[in-house]
Design a protein around this motif. Sequence first.
Motif, PDB file in Angstrom:
ATOM      1  N   LYS A   1      -6.012  -1.131  -7.826  1.00 13.34           N
ATOM      2  CA  LYS A   1      -7.406  -1.230  -8.240  1.00 13.34           C
ATOM      3  C   LYS A   1      -8.236  -1.908  -7.156  1.00 13.34           C
ATOM      4  O   LYS A   1      -7.767  -2.837  -6.509  1.00 13.34           O
ATOM      5  CB  LYS A   1      -7.521  -2.046  -9.534  1.00 13.34           C
TER       6      LYS A   1
ATOM      7  N   PHE B   1      -2.709  -3.955  -9.846  1.00 11.52           N
ATOM      8  CA  PHE B   1      -2.257  -2.577 -10.023  1.00 11.52           C
ATOM      9  C   PHE B   1      -2.443  -2.171 -11.480  1.00 11.52           C
ATOM     10  O   PHE B   1      -2.117  -2.937 -12.389  1.00 11.52           O
ATOM     11  CB  PHE B   1      -0.760  -2.443  -9.699  1.00 11.52           C
ATOM     12  N   LYS B   2      -2.956  -0.977 -11.681  1.00  6.48           N
ATOM     13  CA  LYS B   2      -2.918  -0.379 -13.015  1.00  6.48           C
ATOM     14  C   LYS B   2      -1.673   0.496 -13.038  1.00  6.48           C
ATOM     15  O   LYS B   2      -1.527   1.403 -12.217  1.00  6.48           O
ATOM     16  CB  LYS B   2      -4.186   0.447 -13.282  1.00  6.48           C
TER      17      LYS B   2
ATOM     18  N   SER C   1       3.895   5.394 -12.360  1.00  4.66           N
ATOM     19  CA  SER C   1       2.873   5.471 -11.313  1.00  4.66           C
ATOM     20  C   SER C   1       2.104   4.167 -11.227  1.00  4.66           C
ATOM     21  O   SER C   1       2.057   3.385 -12.184  1.00  4.66           O
ATOM     22  CB  SER C   1       1.906   6.635 -11.589  1.00  4.66           C
TER      23      SER C   1
ATOM     24  N   LYS D   1       3.020   3.351  -1.973  1.00  8.28           N
ATOM     25  CA  LYS D   1       3.223   3.421  -3.424  1.00  8.28           C
ATOM     26  C   LYS D   1       4.693   3.468  -3.820  1.00  8.28           C
ATOM     27  O   LYS D   1       5.099   2.882  -4.823  1.00  8.28           O
ATOM     28  CB  LYS D   1       2.478   4.634  -4.002  1.00  8.28           C
TER      29      LYS D   1
ATOM     30  N   GLU E   1       0.828  -1.208   0.000  1.00 10.71           N
ATOM     31  CA  GLU E   1       0.000   0.000   0.000  1.00 10.71           C
ATOM     32  C   GLU E   1       0.862   1.258   0.000  1.00 10.71           C
ATOM     33  O   GLU E   1       0.364   2.345  -0.297  1.00 10.71           O
ATOM     34  CB  GLU E   1      -0.930  -0.001   1.214  1.00 10.71           C
TER      35      GLU E   1
ATOM     36  N   GLU F   1      -1.645   2.462  -9.586  1.00  7.97           N
ATOM     37  CA  GLU F   1      -2.952   2.663  -8.961  1.00  7.97           C
ATOM     38  C   GLU F   1      -3.444   1.299  -8.500  1.00  7.97           C
ATOM     39  O   GLU F   1      -3.606   0.382  -9.313  1.00  7.97           O
ATOM     40  CB  GLU F   1      -3.937   3.261  -9.968  1.00  7.97           C
TER      41      GLU F   1
END
Length: 298
Positions: free
Chosen positions: A48, A83-84, A44, A27, A25, A46
């Motif tokens: 999901k 993860f995107k 980066s 990043k 978590e 994200e």
Amino acid sequence: KKKKKKKHMLIANPMLDTVFKYLLEDKEIAIGLLSRLTKLDIISLELKPTELAYEKFLDIQDKIDDPQKLELKDFLRIYRFDFKAIIKEKNNQHKVILIEIQKSDVINQVGRLRGYLGENYKKRELIVNKDGKTINEYLEIICIYFLNTKLDNIPFAIFRKDYKFTDCETEENIILDENYDSFVKLLNHKAIFIQIPRLTEDKDSQLRQLFDIFNQNKKIANDTLELGYGLEEIHDELIKRIMQRLSRALQDDDMKRIMSYQAELDEFLNENAEARKELKLEILEKDKTIEEKDKAIE
């Protein structure tokens, strides 16, 4: 002269599901870890919203006092999230891909693992294309498997199953430009496998040193909650950040309570899984003996 005692840092065991999730978590840690593992320039990530496939033992409390009630599904422990990722390619173009992570204690659940992967093959994701328009598109997939068991006849701790192209007429390998048609890319995927039990061998590579944080040989005594690291081992800034985060996890009372609960359930299920296995072998042996006696009578 007395030898100085080596100083150790205690960290939460990242192979516990709660800790694994807590670690990724962050990043900066997730980008660093996945960039080194995939060899991609990840700009980066994200996380999901994913329905976790991990068996949460919701119905197991009443079975602790009566192991006979245990069912096969109680032993299936698979943890997954996606993860995107936006990556920067060699031509400086940006591309969006999907990185799926699956952590499993078992290797005989191929059907489930394929099912979760199949779900992502079906999904489209909203992305912004080169013209600045938002479109619904299928994404390339990289799947990463953290396996808390050894694969047969594959002695490598961390390995990748990559794309390979072969000319069917000549059987020669084909080398393509990285910008080859996405039709092929979207119908295949790269996979990376980490065999946690094989991380025990000493290796000098930067990648192995990084993934040594998952090395279960560093458990403190028989405690499954904590791992111990010599402070002199930590030189990499990413590893330092990971260590600090995992150390903080041990200071969180709520986190430690959940960790203890998970560890207790894992131990309970492992013990009963072994008992079930021995019972099954015993039954098979008896069946074999009866079958041999029947043949002898005939």
